[in-house]
Scaffold this active site. Structure first.
Site, short mmCIF file in Angstrom:
data_model
loop_
_atom_site.label_atom_id
_atom_site.label_comp_id
_atom_site.label_asym_id
_atom_site.label_seq_id
_atom_site.Cartn_x
_atom_site.Cartn_y
_atom_site.Cartn_z
CB SER A 53 -2.25 14.40 -13.32
OG SER A 53 -2.75 14.19 -14.63
CG ASP A 72 -1.77 1.19 1.37
OD1 ASP A 72 -2.34 1.41 2.45
OD2 ASP A 72 -1.88 1.93 0.37
#
Ligand SMILES: O=C(Cc1ccccc1)Nn1cnc2ccccc21
Length: 330
Positions: free
Chosen positions: A199, A35
């Site tokens: 992004s 994770d």
């Protein structure tokens, strides 16, 4: 050193991906969820409240000749989906993909919340976020990545998750046979401890790419892709009959719908998520109503590039002095 471990989806929906992790002497093998969105290595154990164990493999420190209790240390972790676990801390030998941390802090659960109990395919988590997220008290304990990074040929691990089939996590090496084209690197902001990046924009189906900064985290421990309301609305506006359902807690549509691809930008590169990955799964087994793999991040407070996005890419988690993320198509 370098190493590689296969990672498999735990079910046909790719709800999570597990890896085999060897703990102790003799080895006790548990299937852990690697994770990057958290930083505790914790396991179901012989100390876990019996009624909260439901088919998971457990770690029994008393059966390991190399286990040591960390006196006075406790931990308690709470995830964004409100799930929790807590317990005490041992150190023991931990091996992943042939790479060993000889004295890894293993957080042993005394109690876990219902969503962990009901998932018999996950025996715990191996956090690969930054140490600042670790929950151990009175002091944080290093992650597995932190303990091995100095021995790795390169201070990296890579994620190659796949839809409905086994992928791999590699440590200390970037295997260029696992991706196409070239890697595009973006800076990581390690505050507060996630692999947080920006992004460069998004595209829906064949529509023009929208250049806009979208800050989010690369999180292998989150199933879906969570983005800003405006992006999500624009996406489902192209899916006839889609609706944001209070009943199901997110965007749903007819399972027979054909969903457009979703493109996200990384620098000048573009990663394309097939629409089929966003036709995530029926809301309940056998239903003709399907839940979207792209959902709204408003209630979370941060955008999350979870498994739905990550399985469309090959991702380098670069833990060098200037942490960064490398992205490539595959
Ligand atoms: O907690 C989250 C993010 C999330 C998902 C859905 C709704 C709100 C927030 N992911 N996650 C990352 N690692 C995890 C481990 C267990 C549970 C969830 C985990």
């Amino acid at each position: 050193t370098s190493g590689s471990v296969a990672t498999s989806p735990i079910d046909s929906s790719d709800d999570a991906y597990s890896i085999p992790v060897s703990i102790g002497t003799p080895a006790q093998v548990l299937n852990l969820d690697l994770d990057t969105g958290s930083s505790d290595l914790w396991v179901f154990s012989s100390l876990t409240t019996a009624s909260e164990v439901n088919g998971q493999n457990i770690y029994t420190p008393s059966k390991s000749s190399t286990s040591k209790l960390v006196s006075g240390a406790t931990w308690k972790v709470k995830y964004g989906d409100e799930s929790t676990s807590s317990g005490v801390v041992y150190t023991d030998k931990v091996t992943v993909g042939g790479i060993t941390a000889s004295s890894q802090a293993v957080e042993v659960a005394k109690t876990v919340s219902a969503s962990f109990t009901s998932n018999s395919d996950i025996d715990g988590l191996i956090g690969m976020g930054f140490d600042s997220l670790n929950s151990a008290k009175p002091s944080a304990v290093p992650t597995f990545f932190d303990n091995i990074i100095g021995n790795l040929d390169s201070p990296v691990f890579t994620a190659d998750l796949k839809h409905n089939k086994a992928g791999s996590y590699d440590f200390g090496v970037i295997d260029s046979s696992k991706y196409t084209g070239s890697l595009t690197y973006v800076a990581v902001d390690t505050d507060p401890g996630y692999w947080k990046f920006t992004s460069s924009g998004y595209g829906i189906g064949s529509a023009a790419f929208k250049s806009t900064s979208v800050v989010g985290i690369a999180d292998t421990g989150t199933t879906l892709l969570y983005l800003d309301t405006a992006i999500v609305k624009a996406y489902y506006a192209t899916v006839s009959g889609a609706s944001n359902s209070a009943t199901y807690g997110g965007w749903v549509f007819k399972c027979s719908a054909t969903l457009p691809n979703f493109v996200f930008g990384v620098g000048s590169a573009k990663i394309t998520i097939p629409g089929s990955y966003i036709n995530y799964s029926p809301v309940t087994t056998g239903s003709s109503t399907c839940f979207g793999g792209l959902q709204d991040s408003t209630d979370i407070g941060i955008n999350i590039f979870g498994d739905v996005a990550l399985k469309a890419a090959f991702v380098v988690f670069d833990g060098s002095d200037t942490p960064r993320l490398g992205w490539a198509s595959k």
